[in-house]
Design a protein around this motif. Structure first.
Motif, PDB file in Angstrom:
ATOM      1  N   SER A  61      12.561 -28.163 -22.302  1.00 17.81           N
ATOM      2  CA  SER A  61      13.004 -27.691 -21.173  1.00 17.81           C
ATOM      3  C   SER A  61      11.882 -26.523 -20.473  1.00 17.81           C
ATOM      4  CB  SER A  61      14.214 -26.750 -21.603  1.00 17.81           C
ATOM      5  OG  SER A  61      14.044 -25.870 -22.585  1.00 17.81           O
ATOM      6  N   ALA A  62      11.064 -26.416 -21.241  1.00 23.46           N
ATOM      7  CA  ALA A  62       9.862 -25.520 -20.996  1.00 23.46           C
ATOM      8  C   ALA A  62       9.143 -26.050 -19.702  1.00 23.46           C
ATOM      9  CB  ALA A  62       8.906 -25.160 -21.849  1.00 23.46           C
ATOM     10  N   GLU A  86       2.050 -32.419 -29.765  1.00 24.26           N
ATOM     11  CA  GLU A  86       3.234 -32.240 -28.826  1.00 24.26           C
ATOM     12  C   GLU A  86       3.219 -31.342 -27.829  1.00 24.26           C
ATOM     13  OE1 GLU A  86       6.784 -34.076 -31.800  1.00 24.26           O
ATOM     14  OE2 GLU A  86       6.065 -32.067 -32.231  1.00 24.26           O
ATOM     15  N   VAL A  87       2.868 -30.097 -28.388  1.00 23.27           N
ATOM     16  CA  VAL A  87       2.587 -28.675 -27.476  1.00 23.27           C
ATOM     17  C   VAL A  87       1.781 -29.102 -26.339  1.00 23.27           C
ATOM     18  CG1 VAL A  87       2.354 -26.215 -27.318  1.00 23.27           C
ATOM     19  CG2 VAL A  87       3.668 -27.296 -29.446  1.00 23.27           C
ATOM     20  N   GLN A  88       0.521 -29.527 -26.975  1.00 29.16           N
ATOM     21  CA  GLN A  88      -0.589 -29.677 -25.916  1.00 29.16           C
ATOM     22  C   GLN A  88      -0.042 -30.835 -24.846  1.00 29.16           C
ATOM     23  OE1 GLN A  88      -3.476 -28.159 -26.124  1.00 29.16           O
ATOM     24  NE2 GLN A  88      -3.850 -29.113 -23.924  1.00 29.16           N
ATOM     25  N   ALA A  89       0.585 -31.861 -25.333  1.00 27.33           N
ATOM     26  CA  ALA A  89       1.111 -32.805 -24.010  1.00 27.33           C
ATOM     27  C   ALA A  89       2.049 -32.134 -23.250  1.00 27.33           C
ATOM     28  CB  ALA A  89       1.774 -33.860 -24.774  1.00 27.33           C
ATOM     29  N   ARG A  90       2.862 -31.261 -23.749  1.00 32.37           N
ATOM     30  CA  ARG A  90       3.857 -30.577 -22.686  1.00 32.37           C
ATOM     31  C   ARG A  90       3.013 -29.568 -21.923  1.00 32.37           C
ATOM     32  NH1 ARG A  90       8.219 -31.464 -19.984  1.00 32.37           N
ATOM     33  NH2 ARG A  90       9.321 -29.545 -19.478  1.00 32.37           N
ATOM     34  N   GLU A  91       2.103 -28.920 -22.513  1.00 35.33           N
ATOM     35  CA  GLU A  91       1.194 -27.830 -21.783  1.00 35.33           C
ATOM     36  C   GLU A  91       0.511 -28.557 -20.475  1.00 35.33           C
ATOM     37  OE1 GLU A  91       0.525 -24.422 -24.959  1.00 35.33           O
ATOM     38  OE2 GLU A  91      -1.211 -25.915 -24.582  1.00 35.33           O
ATOM     39  N   ASP A  92      -0.112 -29.799 -20.965  1.00 36.73           N
ATOM     40  CA  ASP A  92      -0.763 -30.573 -20.117  1.00 36.73           C
ATOM     41  C   ASP A  92       0.000 -31.032 -18.791  1.00 36.73           C
ATOM     42  OD1 ASP A  92      -3.057 -30.339 -21.417  1.00 36.73           O
ATOM     43  OD2 ASP A  92      -3.032 -32.140 -22.285  1.00 36.73           O
ATOM     44  N   LEU A  93       1.386 -31.520 -19.306  1.00 36.43           N
ATOM     45  CA  LEU A  93       2.371 -32.036 -18.216  1.00 36.43           C
ATOM     46  C   LEU A  93       2.679 -30.895 -17.414  1.00 36.43           C
ATOM     47  CD1 LEU A  93       4.004 -34.277 -17.266  1.00 36.43           C
ATOM     48  CD2 LEU A  93       6.028 -33.665 -19.054  1.00 36.43           C
ATOM     49  N   ILE A  94       3.014 -29.815 -17.702  1.00 37.91           N
ATOM     50  CA  ILE A  94       3.719 -28.669 -16.901  1.00 37.91           C
ATOM     51  C   ILE A  94       2.513 -27.825 -16.291  1.00 37.91           C
ATOM     52  CG2 ILE A  94       5.959 -28.589 -17.968  1.00 37.91           C
ATOM     53  CD1 ILE A  94       5.411 -26.278 -19.378  1.00 37.91           C
ATOM     54  N   GLY A  95       1.360 -27.902 -17.129  1.00 36.80           N
ATOM     55  CA  GLY A  95       0.377 -26.970 -16.475  1.00 36.80           C
ATOM     56  C   GLY A  95       0.385 -25.559 -16.672  1.00 36.80           C
ATOM     57  N   VAL A  96       1.328 -25.155 -17.875  1.00 40.69           N
ATOM     58  CA  VAL A  96       1.554 -23.740 -18.013  1.00 40.69           C
ATOM     59  C   VAL A  96       1.373 -23.937 -19.855  1.00 40.69           C
ATOM     60  CG1 VAL A  96       3.218 -22.027 -18.619  1.00 40.69           C
ATOM     61  CG2 VAL A  96       3.254 -23.367 -16.509  1.00 40.69           C
ATOM     62  N   LYS A  97       0.409 -22.695 -20.099  1.00 37.82           N
ATOM     63  CA  LYS A  97       0.339 -22.392 -21.603  1.00 37.82           C
ATOM     64  C   LYS A  97       1.527 -21.884 -22.366  1.00 37.82           C
ATOM     65  CE  LYS A  97      -3.474 -21.095 -24.504  1.00 37.82           C
ATOM     66  NZ  LYS A  97      -3.336 -22.309 -25.440  1.00 37.82           N
TER      67      LYS A  97
END
Length: 99
Positions: A61-62, A86-97
């Protein structure tokens, strides 16, 4: 002489009874400890599953509309509920650290 043999036999039977009682007690305590260990392991697995599910929900949901608590993702990483990939993939997807 007959009474002396009876006393020795009684002592022998008493010692055998005590040994049996001690052995049964030892066995029962071992079984109890095994059961407690299995119960604690099952509880830990259930807690880890709930933690992972909550962390995955927070990670999913982030984004631009929902920003989890700043330490939520970092806590999930440090507890082992999420992997760096997992976190890196989500960060890359949404563009937010997130960490």
């Amino acid at each position: 002489m007959d009474g002396k043999n009876d006393a020795g036999l009684r002592v022998l039977v008493a010692c055998a009874c005590v040994a049996i009682i001690v052995a049964v007690g030892y066995y029962l305590i071992g079984e109890y400890r095994t059961h407690q260990g299995e119960h604690e392991a099952a509880t830990q697995r259930a807690l880890a599953d709930v933690l992972r599910k909550g962390c995955l929900e927070d990670l999913a949901s982030a984004g631009s509309t929902y920003d989890p608590h700043p330490k939520a993702v970092a806590n999930c990483l440090s507890m082992g509920a999420l992997t760096d990939a997992e976190v890196q993939a989500r960060e890359d997807l949404i563009g937010v650290k997130l960490r």
